[in-house]
Write an enzyme that holds these catalytic residues in place. Structure first.
Site, short mmCIF file in Angstrom:
data_model
loop_
_atom_site.label_atom_id
_atom_site.label_comp_id
_atom_site.label_asym_id
_atom_site.label_seq_id
_atom_site.Cartn_x
_atom_site.Cartn_y
_atom_site.Cartn_z
N ASP A 1 -30.76 56.22 -36.36
CA ASP A 1 -30.98 54.82 -36.02
C ASP A 1 -32.50 54.61 -35.95
OD1 ASP A 1 -30.47 52.18 -34.88
OD2 ASP A 1 -31.07 53.07 -32.97
N ASP B 1 -34.57 51.55 -34.16
CA ASP B 1 -35.08 51.06 -32.88
C ASP B 1 -34.49 51.87 -31.73
OD1 ASP B 1 -36.58 48.47 -33.69
OD2 ASP B 1 -34.63 48.28 -34.68
#
Length: 224
Positions: free
Chosen positions: A16, A18
């Site tokens: 991922d 953020d």
């Protein structure tokens, strides 16, 4: 509790963006507070916005304005938030401590890495270029696949682009949706505890890493 025995050494590790690779909360919080300033409202304390940074626009708009996508005002506030964010996308965003070393070590181990995020591509691509992630083996944004996380579609698309089976990869994230997507796709699932997550023990991930270096330790354990 960690369960490394349920994992096998991966060909690729997918991350991922953020809250996992990048600490983008300062710029996201500044953008939503800029919208409050436009409306004559005081800023929301950063400490209240940071925990929802991984939830993107819906989480930040709700935290700052108590609005959901079903509210009539939501679309306008979201548009202004995205405007402010896109114009200051990497002012204070930095890679988390240990991430550059982790990515370099993966290359040395002949393990590839990619990005799977719900951030739309028009924001993802400029950001990764500014913070040193432009050499990812694949970049799957929120608008790349038919459905974003928590659906498995983005991870299936990453596997397709990398010419692997999903189970030959691990997915690392700091949000429940990341673990849900990974489980649905059949990847290994790892929680990035250094990110914005809360109560990750209830997500039933395969492994919880307190620091990026723990991922390398896990790989070496499995290889040994």
């Amino acid at each position: 509790m960690n369960h490394p025995v349920s994992l096998t050494k991966p060909k690729y590790i997918l991350f991922d963006l953020d809250g996992t690779l990048a600490d983008s909360a300062p710029d996201l919080a500044a953008a939503i507070n800029a919208v409050r300033t436009e409306r004559g409202l005081p800023p929301v304390p950063y400490e209240q916005l940071r925990p929802v940074a991984s939830a993107g626009a819906p989480g930040l708009v709700n935290a700052a304005f108590h609005l959901t996508p079903q509210n009539d005002q939501y679309a306008d506030i979201r548009e202004r938030f995205l405007y402010h964010y896109s114009t200051n996308i990497a002012d204070r965003t930095r890679l988390f401590d240990g991430i550059p070393e982790l990515l370099a070590a993966l290359r040395n181990l002949n393990i590839g890495w990619g990005i799977v995020t719900n951030k739309v591509s028009k924001l993802t691509l400029p950001l990764i270029g500014k913070i040193g992630l432009g050499d990812a083996d694949c970049v799957i944004s929120g608008d790349t696949a038919a459905r974003p996380k928590p659906y498995p579609d983005p991870l299936f698309e990453a596997a397709r682009q990398l010419h692997i089976r999903p189970e030959e990869s691990w997915f690392v994230g700091d949000d429940r949706r990341d673990i849900q997507a990974g489980k649905a796709a059949g990847t290994g699932t790892l929680v990035a505890q250094w990110g914005y997550c809360s109560n990750p023990a209830s997500w039933n991930a395969d492994y919880m890493a307190e620091h990026p270096s723990r991922i390398l330790e896990l790989i070496h354990t499995l290889a040994g």
